[in-house]
Design a protein around this motif. Structure first.
Motif, PDB file in Angstrom:
ATOM      1  N   LEU A  50       0.807  -1.218   0.000  1.00  9.77           N
ATOM      2  CA  LEU A  50       0.000   0.000   0.000  1.00  9.77           C
ATOM      3  C   LEU A  50       0.843   1.272   0.000  1.00  9.77           C
ATOM      4  CD1 LEU A  50      -2.719  -1.034   2.625  1.00  9.77           C
ATOM      5  CD2 LEU A  50      -3.003  -0.842   0.142  1.00  9.77           C
ATOM      6  N   ARG A  51       2.154   1.125   0.045  1.00 14.58           N
ATOM      7  CA  ARG A  51       3.009   2.306   0.140  1.00 14.58           C
ATOM      8  C   ARG A  51       3.499   2.746  -1.242  1.00 14.58           C
ATOM      9  NH1 ARG A  51       7.749   1.317   3.370  1.00 14.58           N
ATOM     10  NH2 ARG A  51       7.539  -0.927   3.128  1.00 14.58           N
ATOM     11  N   PRO A  52       3.820   4.029  -1.390  1.00 18.52           N
ATOM     12  CA  PRO A  52       4.344   4.514  -2.674  1.00 18.52           C
ATOM     13  C   PRO A  52       5.705   3.903  -2.994  1.00 18.52           C
ATOM     14  CG  PRO A  52       3.598   6.345  -1.296  1.00 18.52           C
ATOM     15  CD  PRO A  52       3.609   5.130  -0.432  1.00 18.52           C
ATOM     16  N   ASN A  53       5.975   3.706  -4.268  1.00 19.55           N
ATOM     17  CA  ASN A  53       7.264   3.155  -4.681  1.00 19.55           C
ATOM     18  C   ASN A  53       8.437   3.994  -4.185  1.00 19.55           C
ATOM     19  OD1 ASN A  53       6.129   0.997  -6.031  1.00 19.55           O
ATOM     20  ND2 ASN A  53       6.102   2.021  -8.020  1.00 19.55           N
ATOM     21  N   ALA A  54       8.271   5.310  -4.215  1.00 22.05           N
ATOM     22  CA  ALA A  54       9.366   6.193  -3.816  1.00 22.05           C
ATOM     23  C   ALA A  54       9.790   5.932  -2.376  1.00 22.05           C
ATOM     24  CB  ALA A  54       8.961   7.655  -3.989  1.00 22.05           C
ATOM     25  N   PRO A 255      13.877   2.902  -9.272  1.00 24.79           N
ATOM     26  CA  PRO A 255      12.651   3.642  -9.608  1.00 24.79           C
ATOM     27  C   PRO A 255      11.944   3.120 -10.856  1.00 24.79           C
ATOM     28  CG  PRO A 255      14.342   5.160  -8.884  1.00 24.79           C
ATOM     29  CD  PRO A 255      15.010   3.818  -9.028  1.00 24.79           C
ATOM     30  N   ASP A 256      12.675   2.910 -11.928  1.00 28.47           N
ATOM     31  CA  ASP A 256      12.062   2.400 -13.155  1.00 28.47           C
ATOM     32  C   ASP A 256      11.586   0.961 -12.974  1.00 28.47           C
ATOM     33  OD1 ASP A 256      12.494   4.785 -14.439  1.00 28.47           O
ATOM     34  OD2 ASP A 256      14.333   4.126 -15.441  1.00 28.47           O
ATOM     35  N   LEU A 257      12.356   0.159 -12.252  1.00 30.90           N
ATOM     36  CA  LEU A 257      11.979  -1.232 -12.032  1.00 30.90           C
ATOM     37  C   LEU A 257      10.695  -1.327 -11.217  1.00 30.90           C
ATOM     38  CD1 LEU A 257      12.714  -4.208 -12.399  1.00 30.90           C
ATOM     39  CD2 LEU A 257      14.197  -4.024 -10.401  1.00 30.90           C
ATOM     40  N   LEU A 258      10.586  -0.538 -10.170  1.00 32.29           N
ATOM     41  CA  LEU A 258       9.374  -0.550  -9.360  1.00 32.29           C
ATOM     42  C   LEU A 258       8.172  -0.015 -10.138  1.00 32.29           C
ATOM     43  CD1 LEU A 258      10.752   0.574  -5.881  1.00 32.29           C
ATOM     44  CD2 LEU A 258       9.590  -1.573  -6.392  1.00 32.29           C
ATOM     45  N   PRO A 263       3.043  -0.830 -10.671  1.00 35.91           N
ATOM     46  CA  PRO A 263       2.585   0.459 -11.208  1.00 35.91           C
ATOM     47  C   PRO A 263       1.649   1.217 -10.274  1.00 35.91           C
ATOM     48  CG  PRO A 263       1.599  -1.405 -12.386  1.00 35.91           C
ATOM     49  CD  PRO A 263       2.684  -1.954 -11.544  1.00 35.91           C
ATOM     50  N   GLN A 264       0.881   0.486  -9.423  1.00 36.79           N
ATOM     51  CA  GLN A 264      -0.021   1.194  -8.519  1.00 36.79           C
ATOM     52  C   GLN A 264       0.735   1.994  -7.469  1.00 36.79           C
ATOM     53  OE1 GLN A 264       0.356  -2.105  -8.899  1.00 36.79           O
ATOM     54  NE2 GLN A 264      -0.386  -3.257  -7.122  1.00 36.79           N
ATOM     55  N   ARG A 270      -2.062   8.582  -3.544  1.00 37.75           N
ATOM     56  CA  ARG A 270      -3.443   8.868  -3.912  1.00 37.75           C
ATOM     57  C   ARG A 270      -4.147   7.567  -4.245  1.00 37.75           C
ATOM     58  NH1 ARG A 270      -0.571  12.671  -6.805  1.00 37.75           N
ATOM     59  NH2 ARG A 270      -0.771  11.463  -8.717  1.00 37.75           N
ATOM     60  N   PRO A 271      -5.243   7.248  -3.559  1.00 39.24           N
ATOM     61  CA  PRO A 271      -5.951   5.995  -3.820  1.00 39.24           C
ATOM     62  C   PRO A 271      -6.642   6.027  -5.170  1.00 39.24           C
ATOM     63  CG  PRO A 271      -7.177   7.339  -2.264  1.00 39.24           C
ATOM     64  CD  PRO A 271      -5.873   8.040  -2.488  1.00 39.24           C
ATOM     65  N   ASP A 272      -6.748   4.875  -5.777  1.00 35.10           N
ATOM     66  CA  ASP A 272      -7.533   4.779  -7.007  1.00 35.10           C
ATOM     67  C   ASP A 272      -8.745   3.906  -6.732  1.00 35.10           C
ATOM     68  OD1 ASP A 272      -5.506   2.302  -8.775  1.00 35.10           O
ATOM     69  OD2 ASP A 272      -6.743   2.148  -6.990  1.00 35.10           O
ATOM     70  N   ALA A 273      -9.519   3.615  -7.769  1.00 37.15           N
ATOM     71  CA  ALA A 273     -10.772   2.894  -7.570  1.00 37.15           C
ATOM     72  C   ALA A 273     -10.557   1.489  -7.055  1.00 37.15           C
ATOM     73  CB  ALA A 273     -11.555   2.849  -8.889  1.00 37.15           C
ATOM     74  N   GLY A 274      -9.397   0.907  -7.327  1.00 40.43           N
ATOM     75  CA  GLY A 274      -9.157  -0.461  -6.899  1.00 40.43           C
ATOM     76  C   GLY A 274      -8.496  -0.581  -5.546  1.00 40.43           C
ATOM     77  N   ARG A 275      -8.240   0.553  -4.887  1.00 47.97           N
ATOM     78  CA  ARG A 275      -7.538   0.519  -3.607  1.00 47.97           C
ATOM     79  C   ARG A 275      -8.304   1.372  -2.606  1.00 47.97           C
ATOM     80  NH1 ARG A 275      -2.054  -0.725  -4.405  1.00 47.97           N
ATOM     81  NH2 ARG A 275      -1.260   0.798  -2.939  1.00 47.97           N
ATOM     82  N   THR A 276      -8.591   0.831  -1.452  1.00 45.94           N
ATOM     83  CA  THR A 276      -9.396   1.538  -0.467  1.00 45.94           C
ATOM     84  C   THR A 276      -8.582   2.543   0.327  1.00 45.94           C
ATOM     85  OG1 THR A 276      -8.973  -0.213   1.142  1.00 45.94           O
ATOM     86  CG2 THR A 276     -10.935  -0.429  -0.215  1.00 45.94           C
ATOM     87  N   ALA A 277      -7.273   2.365   0.396  1.00 43.12           N
ATOM     88  CA  ALA A 277      -6.461   3.282   1.199  1.00 43.12           C
ATOM     89  C   ALA A 277      -5.005   3.169   0.768  1.00 43.12           C
ATOM     90  CB  ALA A 277      -6.596   2.963   2.666  1.00 43.12           C
ATOM     91  N   MET A 278      -4.289   4.232   0.991  1.00 40.50           N
ATOM     92  CA  MET A 278      -2.844   4.232   0.765  1.00 40.50           C
ATOM     93  C   MET A 278      -2.175   4.702   2.042  1.00 40.50           C
ATOM     94  SD  MET A 278      -1.819   3.370  -2.365  1.00 40.50           S
ATOM     95  CE  MET A 278      -0.337   4.295  -2.751  1.00 40.50           C
TER      96      MET A 278
END
Length: 431
Positions: A50-54, A255-258, A263-264, A270-278
């Motif tokens: 659920l965490r950002p790649n960065a 960074p590019d590999l992740l 990709p999510q 920022r959550p998208d429609a397929g994820r309830t929380a980040m």
């Protein structure tokens, strides 16, 4: 110390351990309790991280380029090509089904070519040997570890002969060729499974643990018992990087590999429609404060139950703020449910266990799930719902067989929970 405080301390302090922290009861459970049944957690499939790649770049680098001792590794080490495994010696009955399930997950979720070595002469030689060793022998070899993995050994006997040799030092090994995983032969099925997950993952991937990780088995807080979505991503990433790459070179590629593999994770929180929380920026603060309160509760359980209960409530409040700490929250809710039962508040027990049971089941933690179900059964018993309580108790005992193992350990956990029920104690004294 009062008997109630002793019971609470035994239940609460032993909550994370596979075996209860009190001696087993003197009377075995009758066969009619269903003790002969055992529920086994399903193979499961972890949710994506659920965490950002960065944010995860630094975690992956710190996991892959250091040992648990903190000693840095100059180059990335891993196996190359297909990895085959074998199990040496007599294995506990639960080991092979759990190993098969783990290998399936590693193939599907991490994309690794891992499997048991065939018995035919034409099959590839096993690179990883898994050996079940008595707990006492493991403790003599590594007093601080319930299980462990070493390079360049094919048996526990060979490991003992090589102790102190540079051959057992992971540093300097880039292309891994052999490793041995040692798990306890006489532990509860859940403990053996948990060892398989963590030690096999280290044999295949990172050798370090990081206390800051909320969503990983590569963390000594023991909240997660099986490989998470983050762990599977780490393994996939490590096996997508070239063997022998430096930390600096890996940092440039990650960074590019992740972005390609996860990709999510490019959504920067920022959550998208397929994820309830980040994950939120302050999730780590909440987790660390929650763990501090949780540790305080455990340390005060025997001496000051009121302070311990307040600490567990504070821990739950911190843990409930993030999806990354759902299993942490379930542990705190189990602790609070025990206090609620002892205080004669069955409604509170039902609420807390109702919150925690789905999480414990989703995470495959049979020991936690069994305790929650037994607490819930006692609350139902106190409310006069005896038939529901009996059915739920049987379910809890079946999970306890996997989570706690030995019949006397299951018996001890049941007696601990039942002794917290004031209505049961009152009836016993009246009788």
């Amino acid at each position: 110390m009062s008997p109630l405080r002793l019971l609470l301390a035994a239940l609460l302090l032993g909550a994370l351990a596979p075996d209860p922290a009190v001696p087993p009861a003197t009377r075995a459970l009758p066969e009619s309790t269903g003790l002969s049944l055992m529920h086994r957690p399903g193979p499961g499939r972890a949710d994506p991280p659920l965490r950002p790649n960065a944010e995860m770049v630094g975690d992956i680098l710190d996991l892959a380029f250091a040992l648990e001792s903190g000693r840095p590794l100059s180059r990335l080490g891993r196996f190359e090509g297909p990895v085959r495994l074998t199990v040496a010696g007599p294995a506990p009955p639960s080991l092979m089904p759990d190993l098969d399930a783990l290998l399936r997950r590693l193939r599907v979720e991490a994309g690794l070519d891992v499997a048991l070595a065939g018995t035919g002469a034409d099959g590839p030689e096993a690179a990883i040997v898994i050996e079940a060793v008595p707990k006492a022998s493991l403790a003599l070899a590594a007093p601080q570890a319930a299980c462990f993995v070493v390079p360049n050994a094919t048996s526990f006997a060979e490991f003992l002969r090589l102790r102190g040799s540079p051959l057992l030092d992971w540093e300097g090994i880039t292309t891994r060729r052999r490793a041995a995983v040692f798990v306890p032969a006489d532990a509860a099925p859940q403990e053996i499974r948990d060892c398989l997950h963590e030690e096999l993952a280290q044999a295949l991937g990172p050798l370090n643990d990081l206390s800051r990780l909320p969503d990983s088995v590569f963390n000594d807080d023991n909240m997660h018992s099986t490989l998470t979505g983050f762990d599977m991503l780490v393994l996939r990433v490590i096996h997508a990087l070239p063997v022998g790459i430096t930390r600096q070179e890996a940092a440039a590629r990650l960074p590019d590999l992740l972005a390609r593999l996860n990709p999510q994770g490019e959504q920067d929180g920022r959550p998208d429609a397929g994820r309830t929380a980040m994950a939120r920026p302050d999730d780590d603060i909440d987790r660390r404060e929650g763990l501090a309160h949780y540790a305080l509760g455990r340390s005060r359980a025997a001496r000051d139950p009121a302070a311990a209960q307040a600490a567990f409530a504070a821990a739950r409040e911190h843990f409930r703020r993030s999806p990354l700490t759902a299993i942490h929250r379930a542990h705190a809710e189990m602790q609070l449910a025990a206090y609620a039962l002892a205080a004669g508040d069955p409604d509170r027990v039902l609420f807390l266990t109702g919150e925690a049971i789905p999480t414990a089941e989703a995470h495959g933690n049979a020991a936690l799930l069994a305790t929650l179900l037994l607490l819930r059964a006692e609350a139902l018993e106190a409310m006069g719902r005896g038939e529901e309580a009996a059915a739920l108790r049987l379910d809890g005992l079946a999970w306890a067989r996997y989570g706690f193992g030995r019949g006397e350990a299951v018996d001890a956990r049941l007696r601990e929970v039942q002794a917290l029920n004031p209505w049961r104690m009152a009836r016993s004294m009246a009788g």
